[in-house]
Motif scaffolding. Structure first.
Motif, PDB file in Angstrom:
ATOM      1  N   PRO A  21     -13.490  25.385 -12.689  1.00  0.00           N
ATOM      2  CA  PRO A  21     -14.568  26.011 -13.460  1.00  0.00           C
ATOM      3  C   PRO A  21     -15.179  27.247 -12.790  1.00  0.00           C
ATOM      4  CG  PRO A  21     -15.245  23.856 -12.639  1.00  0.00           C
ATOM      5  CD  PRO A  21     -13.805  24.038 -12.265  1.00  0.00           C
ATOM      6  N   THR A  22     -15.076  27.368 -11.464  1.00  0.00           N
ATOM      7  CA  THR A  22     -15.679  28.501 -10.765  1.00  0.00           C
ATOM      8  C   THR A  22     -14.672  29.589 -10.402  1.00  0.00           C
ATOM      9  OG1 THR A  22     -15.441  27.371  -8.639  1.00  0.00           O
ATOM     10  CG2 THR A  22     -17.542  27.097  -9.817  1.00  0.00           C
ATOM     11  N   ASP A  23     -13.387  29.270 -10.411  1.00  0.00           N
ATOM     12  CA  ASP A  23     -12.342  30.242 -10.085  1.00  0.00           C
ATOM     13  C   ASP A  23     -11.187  30.005 -11.050  1.00  0.00           C
ATOM     14  OD1 ASP A  23     -10.335  31.834  -9.098  1.00  0.00           O
ATOM     15  OD2 ASP A  23     -10.304  30.953  -7.102  1.00  0.00           O
ATOM     16  N   ARG A  24     -11.110  30.796 -12.093  1.00  0.00           N
ATOM     17  CA  ARG A  24     -10.133  30.572 -13.163  1.00  0.00           C
ATOM     18  C   ARG A  24      -8.688  30.669 -12.675  1.00  0.00           C
ATOM     19  NH1 ARG A  24     -12.306  27.901 -16.941  1.00  0.00           N
ATOM     20  NH2 ARG A  24     -11.514  28.954 -18.752  1.00  0.00           N
ATOM     21  N   ARG A  25      -8.483  31.127 -11.446  1.00  0.00           N
ATOM     22  CA  ARG A  25      -7.110  31.175 -10.918  1.00  0.00           C
ATOM     23  C   ARG A  25      -6.708  29.824 -10.330  1.00  0.00           C
ATOM     24  NH1 ARG A  25      -8.094  35.677  -6.718  1.00  0.00           N
ATOM     25  NH2 ARG A  25      -9.964  34.404  -6.652  1.00  0.00           N
ATOM     26  N   GLY A  26      -7.699  29.030  -9.962  1.00  0.00           N
ATOM     27  CA  GLY A  26      -7.422  27.743  -9.331  1.00  0.00           C
ATOM     28  C   GLY A  26      -7.128  26.666 -10.354  1.00  0.00           C
ATOM     29  N   ILE A  27      -6.199  25.806 -10.018  1.00  0.00           N
ATOM     30  CA  ILE A  27      -5.851  24.680 -10.888  1.00  0.00           C
ATOM     31  C   ILE A  27      -6.055  23.399 -10.098  1.00  0.00           C
ATOM     32  CG2 ILE A  27      -4.016  23.519 -12.179  1.00  0.00           C
ATOM     33  CD1 ILE A  27      -2.766  26.266 -12.643  1.00  0.00           C
ATOM     34  N   TYR A  28      -6.806  22.483 -10.676  1.00  0.00           N
ATOM     35  CA  TYR A  28      -7.041  21.187 -10.064  1.00  0.00           C
ATOM     36  C   TYR A  28      -6.132  20.155 -10.721  1.00  0.00           C
ATOM     37  CZ  TYR A  28     -11.422  22.838  -7.938  1.00  0.00           C
ATOM     38  OH  TYR A  28     -12.354  23.487  -7.205  1.00  0.00           O
ATOM     39  N   THR A  29      -5.852  19.122  -9.968  1.00  0.00           N
ATOM     40  CA  THR A  29      -5.069  17.999 -10.482  1.00  0.00           C
ATOM     41  C   THR A  29      -5.867  16.732 -10.250  1.00  0.00           C
ATOM     42  OG1 THR A  29      -3.033  19.148  -9.870  1.00  0.00           O
ATOM     43  CG2 THR A  29      -2.861  16.807 -10.329  1.00  0.00           C
ATOM     44  N   ASN A  30      -6.069  15.972 -11.299  1.00  0.00           N
ATOM     45  CA  ASN A  30      -6.787  14.696 -11.209  1.00  0.00           C
ATOM     46  C   ASN A  30      -5.898  13.557 -11.668  1.00  0.00           C
ATOM     47  OD1 ASN A  30      -9.287  15.388 -10.161  1.00  0.00           O
ATOM     48  ND2 ASN A  30     -10.153  15.851 -12.167  1.00  0.00           N
ATOM     49  N   VAL A  31      -6.166  12.395 -11.142  1.00  0.00           N
ATOM     50  CA  VAL A  31      -5.475  11.182 -11.578  1.00  0.00           C
ATOM     51  C   VAL A  31      -6.161  10.701 -12.857  1.00  0.00           C
ATOM     52  CG1 VAL A  31      -4.781   8.850 -10.920  1.00  0.00           C
ATOM     53  CG2 VAL A  31      -4.990  10.623  -9.161  1.00  0.00           C
ATOM     54  N   THR A  32      -5.363  10.383 -13.874  1.00  0.00           N
ATOM     55  CA  THR A  32      -5.907   9.880 -15.134  1.00  0.00           C
ATOM     56  C   THR A  32      -6.292   8.407 -14.974  1.00  0.00           C
ATOM     57  OG1 THR A  32      -3.752   9.156 -15.934  1.00  0.00           O
ATOM     58  CG2 THR A  32      -4.404  11.434 -16.463  1.00  0.00           C
ATOM     59  N   GLU A  33      -6.938   7.872 -15.990  1.00  0.00           N
ATOM     60  CA  GLU A  33      -7.279   6.436 -15.973  1.00  0.00           C
ATOM     61  C   GLU A  33      -6.006   5.591 -15.843  1.00  0.00           C
ATOM     62  OE1 GLU A  33     -10.229   4.889 -15.726  1.00  0.00           O
ATOM     63  OE2 GLU A  33     -11.051   6.903 -15.488  1.00  0.00           O
ATOM     64  N   ASP A  34      -4.941   5.970 -16.564  1.00  0.00           N
ATOM     65  CA  ASP A  34      -3.670   5.242 -16.450  1.00  0.00           C
ATOM     66  C   ASP A  34      -3.109   5.335 -15.034  1.00  0.00           C
ATOM     67  OD1 ASP A  34      -3.757   4.453 -19.089  1.00  0.00           O
ATOM     68  OD2 ASP A  34      -2.303   5.944 -19.792  1.00  0.00           O
ATOM     69  N   GLY A  35      -3.254   6.517 -14.426  1.00  0.00           N
ATOM     70  CA  GLY A  35      -2.786   6.701 -13.055  1.00  0.00           C
ATOM     71  C   GLY A  35      -3.564   5.857 -12.069  1.00  0.00           C
ATOM     72  N   LEU A  36      -4.888   5.812 -12.252  1.00  0.00           N
ATOM     73  CA  LEU A  36      -5.723   4.981 -11.372  1.00  0.00           C
ATOM     74  C   LEU A  36      -5.395   3.503 -11.527  1.00  0.00           C
ATOM     75  CD1 LEU A  36      -9.175   6.783 -11.748  1.00  0.00           C
ATOM     76  CD2 LEU A  36      -7.711   6.732  -9.713  1.00  0.00           C
ATOM     77  N   LYS A  37      -5.152   3.097 -12.757  1.00  0.00           N
ATOM     78  CA  LYS A  37      -4.808   1.693 -13.015  1.00  0.00           C
ATOM     79  C   LYS A  37      -3.488   1.334 -12.331  1.00  0.00           C
ATOM     80  CE  LYS A  37      -4.251  -1.592 -16.796  1.00  0.00           C
ATOM     81  NZ  LYS A  37      -2.927  -1.867 -17.263  1.00  0.00           N
TER      82      LYS A  37
END
Length: 154
Positions: A96-112
């Protein structure tokens, strides 16, 4: 030192023992994770690393940091992220603060899936270490691993 120097020979033998131990552990864990959860060791490690991210300063890892944490090149890490994203276990979004950066998060299915796989990983690791400790050539390495403490973040 020469190529037949005893110190070099001992060093090479130590490295071979460490490599052997790593290979045995990784193979044992890989089989258990694949059989029980359809995950590779690398996939499990990536989910585990990414699940520890948090909001706030330093909370999200850049792809290079992720690659270093899972001991892969950045391109191999990106391919791994894509595979897990295709399975619905990860999601990417723009910073959200640097449009060049891409974050990766674990989804609920991934956490499960990660939580289901964690006991399998831990049990397989313990089994592999117990088996390795019966080999006198690598037993000292197992003892060293068992006494290591988790690194403190800088």
């Amino acid at each position: 030192m020469t190529a037949t120097d005893p110190a070099l020979t001992a060093l090479a033998q130590g490295w071979c023992a460490l490599s052997l131990l790593h290979g045995r552990i990784e193979t044992h864990i890989e089989r258990a994770l694949q059989a029980g959860h359809g995950l590779s060791v690398r996939e499990y490690s990536l989910l585990d690393v990414l699940s520890r991210q948090h909001e706030g300063d330093g909370g999200h890892l850049q792809m290079k940091q992720v690659a270093d944490a899972v001991v892969l090149s950045q391109s191999a890490t990106t391919r791994l992220v894509t595979r897990l994203e295709d399975r619905g276990l990860l999601e990417r979004y723009l910073c959200p603060t640097d449009r060049r950066g891409i974050y990766t998060n674990v989804t609920e299915d991934g956490l499960k899936l990660l939580e289901e796989a964690r006991p399998t990983n831990d049990t397989a690791l313990r089994e592999a270490l117990d088996e390795a400790s019966r080999n006198p050539d690598i037993a000292p390495l197992v003892r060293a691993i068992e006494t290591l403490k988790a690194p403190v973040p800088a």
